[in-house]
Design an enzyme around this catalytic site. Sequence first.
Site, PDB file in Angstrom:
ATOM      1  N   ARG A   1       0.842  -1.191   0.000  1.00  0.00           N
ATOM      2  CA  ARG A   1       0.000   0.000   0.000  1.00  0.00           C
ATOM      3  C   ARG A   1       0.880   1.245   0.000  1.00  0.00           C
ATOM      4  O   ARG A   1       1.869   1.328   0.731  1.00  0.00           O
ATOM      5  CB  ARG A   1      -0.941   0.007   1.218  1.00  0.00           C
ATOM      6  CG  ARG A   1      -2.140  -0.917   1.085  1.00  0.00           C
ATOM      7  CD  ARG A   1      -3.058  -0.442  -0.046  1.00  0.00           C
ATOM      8  NE  ARG A   1      -4.192  -1.320  -0.280  1.00  0.00           N
ATOM      9  CZ  ARG A   1      -4.217  -2.294  -1.177  1.00  0.00           C
ATOM     10  NH1 ARG A   1      -3.136  -2.545  -1.897  1.00  0.00           N
ATOM     11  NH2 ARG A   1      -5.296  -3.021  -1.355  1.00  0.00           N
TER      12      ARG A   1
ATOM     13  N   GLU B   1      -2.699   8.021  -6.180  1.00  0.00           N
ATOM     14  CA  GLU B   1      -2.920   7.232  -7.387  1.00  0.00           C
ATOM     15  C   GLU B   1      -4.119   7.782  -8.150  1.00  0.00           C
ATOM     16  O   GLU B   1      -5.081   8.239  -7.539  1.00  0.00           O
ATOM     17  CB  GLU B   1      -3.144   5.759  -7.027  1.00  0.00           C
ATOM     18  CG  GLU B   1      -1.908   5.099  -6.408  1.00  0.00           C
ATOM     19  CD  GLU B   1      -2.119   3.620  -6.086  1.00  0.00           C
ATOM     20  OE1 GLU B   1      -3.245   3.117  -6.290  1.00  0.00           O
ATOM     21  OE2 GLU B   1      -1.171   2.976  -5.625  1.00  0.00           O
TER      22      GLU B   1
ATOM     23  N   HIS C   1       0.292   0.165  -9.872  1.00  0.00           N
ATOM     24  CA  HIS C   1      -0.576  -0.675  -9.037  1.00  0.00           C
ATOM     25  C   HIS C   1      -1.103  -1.866  -9.842  1.00  0.00           C
ATOM     26  O   HIS C   1      -2.300  -2.163  -9.851  1.00  0.00           O
ATOM     27  CB  HIS C   1      -1.744   0.146  -8.478  1.00  0.00           C
ATOM     28  CG  HIS C   1      -2.340  -0.466  -7.235  1.00  0.00           C
ATOM     29  ND1 HIS C   1      -2.935   0.281  -6.242  1.00  0.00           N
ATOM     30  CD2 HIS C   1      -2.453  -1.755  -6.825  1.00  0.00           C
ATOM     31  CE1 HIS C   1      -3.381  -0.509  -5.285  1.00  0.00           C
ATOM     32  NE2 HIS C   1      -3.095  -1.752  -5.624  1.00  0.00           N
TER      33      HIS C   1
END
Length: 445
Positions: free
Chosen positions: A272, A301, A321
């Site tokens: 994370r 993000e 990601h």
Amino acid sequence: MALVDKHKVKRQRLDRICEGIRPQIMNGPLHPRPLVALLDGRDCTVEMPILKDLATVAFCDAQSTQEIHEKVLNEAVGAMMYHTITLTREDLEKFKALRVIVRIGSGYDNVDIKAAGELGIAVCNIPSAAVEETADSTICHILNLYRRNTWLYQALREGTRVQSVEQIREVASGAARIRGETLGLIGFGRTGQAVAVRAKAFGFSVLFYDPYLQDGTERSLGVQRVYTLQDLLYQSDCVSLHCNLNEHNHHLINDFTIKQMRQGAFLVNAARGGLVDEKALAQALKEGRIRGAALDVHESEPFSFAQGPLKDAPNLICTPHTAWYSEQASLEMREAAATEIRRAITGRIPESLRNCVNKEFFVTTAPWSVIDQQAIHPELNGATYRYPPGIVGVAPGGLPAAMEGIIPGGIPVTHNLPTVAHPSQAPSPNQPTKHGDNREHPNEQ
């Protein structure tokens, strides 16, 4: 004549008794078809076959609750979501009938699970999601840092001439041998253990820090356990993060902890983004305290090199990601999420849920059977609810044919599949179904 009147009286009594009442079925609960929404996606072709016999499935393709149609906010009792939308307490309070949220993935830091529990909303995740893919991607990042393949490729693309031994030394400067290096894993759950197995095959000595794991796991895998974060940072040549993000470990890697790492260590994060203070990391990369870093997740993000503290940082590899993704993993995650929604509908919340993460905060609400009878929309399976109403988003090239529905004042989306006959009664929690039997995965245990 008297006989005819008698029959009429009997028919009238029967009509009065049956009017507005479904016949009782002894093997399961009696409730209407609930509305289930995929919040931040537009393809529910995997979820629909699992849920269409007992629920109406819609997709919203939203990035915030402001983009979700009010019909979903008012009537949806189940929601599925990826990591691209965030639900705070304020967002959760907008949902008037929501009972269960399933995160299609392992992390759930984008949902306020405490607020959800206090509002009577169960939150579930898929903890076995994409373990192999994430572990493989982590190893790829680690190998890239040690063998510098990304930088070698960039040098060739930029026209760098590499012929003599001196030129090879210059362009490959920083490449290191792996065997005998120490890899430190912060968090030793499913993904951490999968990384450890892979890393040992490359010659790493593996140690880990996980204050929540019971003793004994390290013996079965042949790795070493340390009991303080400081010990792990001090002993590791490469540190890799594999823990969930919560209020206790935000910015776990910061200026203070970076100074406890070995000079010139590597850092990898596929867990994370909030675990790493990117400003402190950028400074450490510029000063050489960290030799190189590979990040699949970021504080903000979608990530862009054009902005943020990392834009000028050297020796940095970033991916968007995607460490979790493969077609197989995506399919398994979506099937597992829909199956969890099915458990919620046919059973009790939270007792029937396999992966509820907020039971400690959960407040029991009314049973499914009291859902408003008007909230039945069998004709809207696969409909698009998106604010403003009337707009239907379709991916370039179209989606697999599985969408059908009506949007008030909008564009109808249809397909050529036969109409689905929806039963009026959902199976009981103990009654086997073809979806429950065929779509369970052993790795969900």
